[in-house]
Design a protein around this motif. Structure first.
Motif, PDB file in Angstrom:
ATOM      1  N   ASN A 375       0.831  -1.202   0.000  1.00 18.94           N
ATOM      2  CA  ASN A 375       0.000   0.000   0.000  1.00 18.94           C
ATOM      3  C   ASN A 375       0.872   1.261   0.000  1.00 18.94           C
ATOM      4  OD1 ASN A 375      -2.548   1.484   0.365  1.00 18.94           O
ATOM      5  ND2 ASN A 375      -1.783   1.889   2.420  1.00 18.94           N
ATOM      6  N   ASN A 376       1.953   1.252   0.786  1.00 17.58           N
ATOM      7  CA  ASN A 376       2.855   2.406   0.827  1.00 17.58           C
ATOM      8  C   ASN A 376       3.552   2.621  -0.523  1.00 17.58           C
ATOM      9  OD1 ASN A 376       2.189   2.800   3.495  1.00 17.58           O
ATOM     10  ND2 ASN A 376       3.989   1.766   4.302  1.00 17.58           N
ATOM     11  N   ILE A 377       3.929   1.518  -1.165  1.00 19.39           N
ATOM     12  CA  ILE A 377       4.578   1.629  -2.476  1.00 19.39           C
ATOM     13  C   ILE A 377       3.617   2.243  -3.498  1.00 19.39           C
ATOM     14  CG2 ILE A 377       5.535   0.307  -4.405  1.00 19.39           C
ATOM     15  CD1 ILE A 377       6.520  -1.731  -2.259  1.00 19.39           C
ATOM     16  N   VAL A 378       2.397   1.726  -3.524  1.00 19.30           N
ATOM     17  CA  VAL A 378       1.420   2.234  -4.494  1.00 19.30           C
ATOM     18  C   VAL A 378       1.070   3.694  -4.177  1.00 19.30           C
ATOM     19  CG1 VAL A 378      -0.865   1.883  -5.501  1.00 19.30           C
ATOM     20  CG2 VAL A 378       0.535  -0.093  -4.883  1.00 19.30           C
ATOM     21  N   ASN A 379       0.962   4.029  -2.877  1.00 19.74           N
ATOM     22  CA  ASN A 379       0.731   5.427  -2.496  1.00 19.74           C
ATOM     23  C   ASN A 379       1.821   6.330  -3.078  1.00 19.74           C
ATOM     24  OD1 ASN A 379      -1.494   4.724  -1.003  1.00 19.74           O
ATOM     25  ND2 ASN A 379      -0.510   4.925   0.986  1.00 19.74           N
ATOM     26  N   ALA A 380       3.077   5.903  -2.916  1.00 20.01           N
ATOM     27  CA  ALA A 380       4.195   6.711  -3.409  1.00 20.01           C
ATOM     28  C   ALA A 380       4.127   6.875  -4.923  1.00 20.01           C
ATOM     29  CB  ALA A 380       5.517   6.064  -2.994  1.00 20.01           C
ATOM     30  N   ILE A 381       3.754   5.800  -5.623  1.00 19.73           N
ATOM     31  CA  ILE A 381       3.633   5.886  -7.086  1.00 19.73           C
ATOM     32  C   ILE A 381       2.564   6.908  -7.472  1.00 19.73           C
ATOM     33  CG2 ILE A 381       2.908   4.600  -9.142  1.00 19.73           C
ATOM     34  CD1 ILE A 381       4.198   2.109  -7.847  1.00 19.73           C
ATOM     35  N   PHE A 382       1.435   6.882  -6.773  1.00 19.67           N
ATOM     36  CA  PHE A 382       0.347   7.802  -7.100  1.00 19.67           C
ATOM     37  C   PHE A 382       0.712   9.246  -6.757  1.00 19.67           C
ATOM     38  CE2 PHE A 382      -1.980   4.141  -8.016  1.00 19.67           C
ATOM     39  CZ  PHE A 382      -3.261   4.446  -8.442  1.00 19.67           C
ATOM     40  N   ILE A 383       1.474   9.441  -5.676  1.00 20.66           N
ATOM     41  CA  ILE A 383       1.895  10.804  -5.318  1.00 20.66           C
ATOM     42  C   ILE A 383       2.803  11.378  -6.402  1.00 20.66           C
ATOM     43  CG2 ILE A 383       3.282  12.147  -3.687  1.00 20.66           C
ATOM     44  CD1 ILE A 383       2.216  10.269  -1.479  1.00 20.66           C
ATOM     45  N   VAL A 384       3.756  10.567  -6.853  1.00 21.24           N
ATOM     46  CA  VAL A 384       4.623  11.007  -7.947  1.00 21.24           C
ATOM     47  C   VAL A 384       3.808  11.230  -9.220  1.00 21.24           C
ATOM     48  CG1 VAL A 384       6.554  10.341  -9.430  1.00 21.24           C
ATOM     49  CG2 VAL A 384       6.658   9.906  -6.970  1.00 21.24           C
ATOM     50  N   GLY A 385       2.842  10.339  -9.446  1.00 18.20           N
ATOM     51  CA  GLY A 385       1.972  10.489 -10.606  1.00 18.20           C
ATOM     52  C   GLY A 385       1.180  11.785 -10.579  1.00 18.20           C
ATOM     53  N   ALA A 386       0.760  12.199  -9.388  1.00 19.93           N
ATOM     54  CA  ALA A 386       0.018  13.450  -9.262  1.00 19.93           C
ATOM     55  C   ALA A 386       0.864  14.633  -9.715  1.00 19.93           C
ATOM     56  CB  ALA A 386      -0.429  13.647  -7.815  1.00 19.93           C
ATOM     57  N   ALA A 387       2.148  14.619  -9.338  1.00 18.35           N
ATOM     58  CA  ALA A 387       3.049  15.694  -9.761  1.00 18.35           C
ATOM     59  C   ALA A 387       3.187  15.696 -11.284  1.00 18.35           C
ATOM     60  CB  ALA A 387       4.412  15.521  -9.098  1.00 18.35           C
ATOM     61  N   GLY A 388       3.311  14.505 -11.872  1.00 17.86           N
ATOM     62  CA  GLY A 388       3.441  14.418 -13.322  1.00 17.86           C
ATOM     63  C   GLY A 388       2.202  14.907 -14.049  1.00 17.86           C
ATOM     64  N   VAL A 389       1.029  14.496 -13.570  1.00 15.41           N
ATOM     65  CA  VAL A 389      -0.224  14.924 -14.191  1.00 15.41           C
ATOM     66  C   VAL A 389      -0.384  16.442 -14.092  1.00 15.41           C
ATOM     67  CG1 VAL A 389      -2.748  14.847 -13.953  1.00 15.41           C
ATOM     68  CG2 VAL A 389      -1.417  12.728 -13.901  1.00 15.41           C
ATOM     69  N   ALA A 390      -0.055  17.008 -12.922  1.00 14.78           N
ATOM     70  CA  ALA A 390      -0.166  18.456 -12.733  1.00 14.78           C
ATOM     71  C   ALA A 390       0.761  19.192 -13.700  1.00 14.78           C
ATOM     72  CB  ALA A 390       0.162  18.828 -11.292  1.00 14.78           C
ATOM     73  N   ILE A 391       1.977  18.690 -13.839  1.00 17.10           N
ATOM     74  CA  ILE A 391       2.937  19.330 -14.759  1.00 17.10           C
ATOM     75  C   ILE A 391       2.406  19.316 -16.188  1.00 17.10           C
ATOM     76  CG2 ILE A 391       5.221  19.086 -15.809  1.00 17.10           C
ATOM     77  CD1 ILE A 391       6.203  18.083 -13.052  1.00 17.10           C
ATOM     78  N   VAL A 392       1.856  18.175 -16.611  1.00 25.29           N
ATOM     79  CA  VAL A 392       1.351  18.039 -17.984  1.00 25.29           C
ATOM     80  C   VAL A 392       0.157  18.957 -18.212  1.00 25.29           C
ATOM     81  CG1 VAL A 392       0.215  16.466 -19.597  1.00 25.29           C
ATOM     82  CG2 VAL A 392       2.222  15.704 -18.316  1.00 25.29           C
ATOM     83  N   LEU A 393      -0.827  18.911 -17.294  1.00 29.72           N
ATOM     84  CA  LEU A 393      -2.050  19.698 -17.498  1.00 29.72           C
ATOM     85  C   LEU A 393      -1.789  21.200 -17.421  1.00 29.72           C
ATOM     86  CD1 LEU A 393      -4.718  17.572 -15.566  1.00 29.72           C
ATOM     87  CD2 LEU A 393      -4.232  17.643 -18.010  1.00 29.72           C
TER      88      LEU A 393
END
Length: 625
Positions: A375-393
């Motif tokens: 769960n912690n690993i997947v949380n970390a992936i999604f947190i990093v993903g949020a930064a990537g999505v924000a940068i793109v949008l």
């Protein structure tokens, strides 16, 4: 009793303060470091200020990718209170070195120490949440998780504020930060000395140092249970949305509110208090069971207030001058934005707390720590993903309010997808709505039901909503056996289909359906599920019990399992009962009426005759109808 009583109990309070002080200290150090880099650019690295700030955030989360799988193995193998104390000693060592590094001004050393602090947090993560199901009863798990969630957000907020305030003090600020992080680390270790012992789940487990293999393996453990895996994904999605919103607050304050940097802290306070309030309310709203119905409720609220935050931002008129926190609070045009942020936090609490409790409760105890590591690993992936999505949008030209709108729409789509994959969430939501509009349910003895393994439940049959009420009282899914004509009612058929109810008919009506129903009951019990039957065979016409039919004896003869008698009280006379005429054919006379469910002691299958069970249910019910 209120969940707050746990803060006075030795089995929970030391653990709570240990994790609180750890989260607080992490954020004192991290924010002091970020502001220190801003005020005094380091001379030993050539990175820009923004690059240093983002690198600091990345180094704190990187250990969760690398070491969570190993941490999960350690938490499974070791006695958990001992591992907690080891992590706190590690924190003391890191903070002592950090205190000296603050005076050296070496960015490389400080960033390395931030990475070590992330490593300590990654090791502490799996053991932190694996302890809760061991020291708390099932009916305390939601309340305990609510307190931990609330405490974590308050600690993050308090640490962030204190670190920023201290390091900004000219002359003595760095000294104050150095002393604070060491003192808090020592206080955390002192608190950890009181954490109760929790035996190893797998003392013979061999620690595999291959990080990649173990990371994939622990994620595989989480995926073994479909409900647990979807809860992990849902929980990680909350971290995605939260990270996306919180990362944009500085820009939002500058572009929309036209406020000073201190206003960012105000918004963090508003959001964090919202999460804390929502987390604490979960126990009251859930009736002390792991109420998955709160998860759709939370996701609806997150989407609604994300969209409203966009609308409020679009209509907001920025002041001509930069304003501070008090000016922002005094301007009523800002109140809607502040309320949206607070309610985003509240509904975020409704969403995340039941998911955390479910992951802990339904995970295999011998793999729980490793599943929490996943769960912690997947949380970390999604947190990093949020930064990537924000940068793109944002790079595509979206404004920050439009990014909030996109997050709200994405949240709705993800929620619908998850509820399609696991309809139990939606079914529990509909049950929860019923319980909080039509009735006030009081439950007695539900802790007697097994947390795992098969059991047969028998109950009196008073109203058409009996099954929904029993479902609301149990944190485990129940397979209900019901008359096929009720199962075929259009709206109810959809709901009972989601709940995997088992339709049955009279032997003279549909003999083939009878045999199919008993075969499905045997299969469900053999697979370790809870099955509930209403042995009267029909709704009562008088409010009194009708004779129990012998089908229960056939069930336990074929699949011997413990049988739990249960009694519903207070439903006779409701709109769904047959008092005064056909059910649901008269106008409802009252809402929020008090009803009760009482669960009796288990009866051995050899003793579970129809007569014995009827007597047990009648005794539980007493004179109440």
């Amino acid at each position: 009793m209120s969940q707050s009583r746990l803060l006075a109990e030795k089995r929970f309070a030391p653990f709570f303060w240990t994790q609180f002080l750890g989260a607080f200290n992490d954020n004192v150090f991290k924010n002091a470091l970020v502001i220190l880099f801003t005020l005094t650019p380091p001379s030993d690295v050539s990175l820009s200020r923004d690059a240093l700030v983002n690198l600091a955030s990345g180094l704190l989360i990187l250990p969760f990718f690398i070491f969570s799988a190993t941490a999960g193995q350690l938490a499974e193998k070791m006695e958990k209170s001992r591992l907690v104390r080891w992590t706190k000693l590690m924190e003391i060592a890191v903070m002592i070195v950090a205190a000296f590094a603050l005076f050296s001004g070496s960015a490389i050393l400080l960033l390395a120490l931030l990475f070590m602090l992330g490593l300590q947090s990654a090791i502490f993560g799996p053991v932190k949440f694996a302890i809760l199901p061991s020291v708390l009863r099932e009916d305390e798990l939601v309340g305990g998780n609510g307190l931990v969630e609330m405490g974590t957000y308050v600690a993050i907020l308090g640490g962030t504020m204190l670190g920023g305030v201290l390091v900004a003090q000219a002359g003595w600020g760095v000294h104050a930060v150095a002393i604070t992080i060491v003192v808090v680390a020592v206080a955390g270790y002192v608190a950890s000395r009181g954490v109760p012992q929790v035996p190893s789940a797998m003392p013979g487990l061999r620690i595999d140092p291959n990080v990649l293999v173990q990371t994939w393996r622990v994620i595989g453990y989480a995926r073994e249970n479909r409900a647990v895996w979807l809860s992990v994904l849902g929980n990680s999605w909350f971290w995605f949305v939260g990270a996306l919103f919180l990362a944009q607050l500085p820009g939002f304050v500058e572009d929309v509110l036209h406020g000073s940097p201190e206003v960012v802290t105000l918004l963090l306070i508003v959001f964090s208090l919202g999460v804390g309030i929502g987390s604490l309310l979960c126990e009251r709203l859930s009736g002390r069971v792991i109420e998955l119905g709160l998860v759709p409720f939370g996701s609806i609220g997150i989407t609604f207030f994300a969209i409203d935050l966009f609308l409020a931002s679009e209509w907001h008129v920025a002041p001509a001058v930069v304003e501070g926190p008090f000016a922002v609070l005094a301007d009523s045009s800002n109140w809607r934005i502040l309320m949206d942020l607070a309610l985003l936090g509240v509904f975020g609490g409704f969403y995340s707390v039941p998911l955390n409790a479910m992951i802990q409760h339904r995970s295999d105890p011998t793999k729980r720590s490793r599943i929490i590591a996943a769960n912690n690993i997947v949380n970390a992936i999604f947190i990093v993903g949020a930064a990537g999505v924000a940068i793109v949008l944002l790079g595509l030209g979206l404004t920050i309010p439009q990014l909030f709108l996109a997050a709200g729409v994405m949240n709705a789509l993800v929620a619908l997808y998850i509820y399609t994959l696991l309809p139990e969430f939606l079914f529990r939501f509909l049950v929860w709505l019923l319980m909080h509009t039509m009735y006030r349910l009081r439950v007695k003895g539900v802790e007697k039901l097994p947390s795992e393994g098969p059991a047969l439940l028998v109950c009196n049959h008073v109203a058409y909503v009996d099954a929904l009420i029993l479902a609301a009282a149990s944190s485990r899914p129940i397979r209900f056996v019901m008359w096929w004509k009720i199962f075929e009612i259009p709206l109810l058929k959809w709901m009972f289909g989601i709940a995997r109810a088992i339709p049955i008919a009279g032997r003279k009506e549909k003999p083939e359906l009878v045999e199919k129903a008993f075969a499905e009951i045997d299969r469900a019990l053999a697979e370790g599920e809870l099955v509930c039957i209403f042995p009267e065979g029909a709704l009562t016409y008088t409010g009194e019990l009708s004779p129990f039919r012998p089908g229960v004896e056939r069930i336990v003869a074929s699949t011997p399992v413990p049988v739990f008698p249960m009694a519903l009280k207070g439903l006779w006379g409701s709109w769904f009962s047959r008092r005064g005429g056909p059910a649901m054919a008269k106008r409802p006379r009252r809402f929020r009426s008090q009803i009760e469910l009482e669960v009796g002691d288990a009866i051995a299958p050899a003793d579970a005759t129809a007569e014995r069970l009827q007597h047990a249910v009648q005794t539980l019910r007493g004179d109440a109808r």
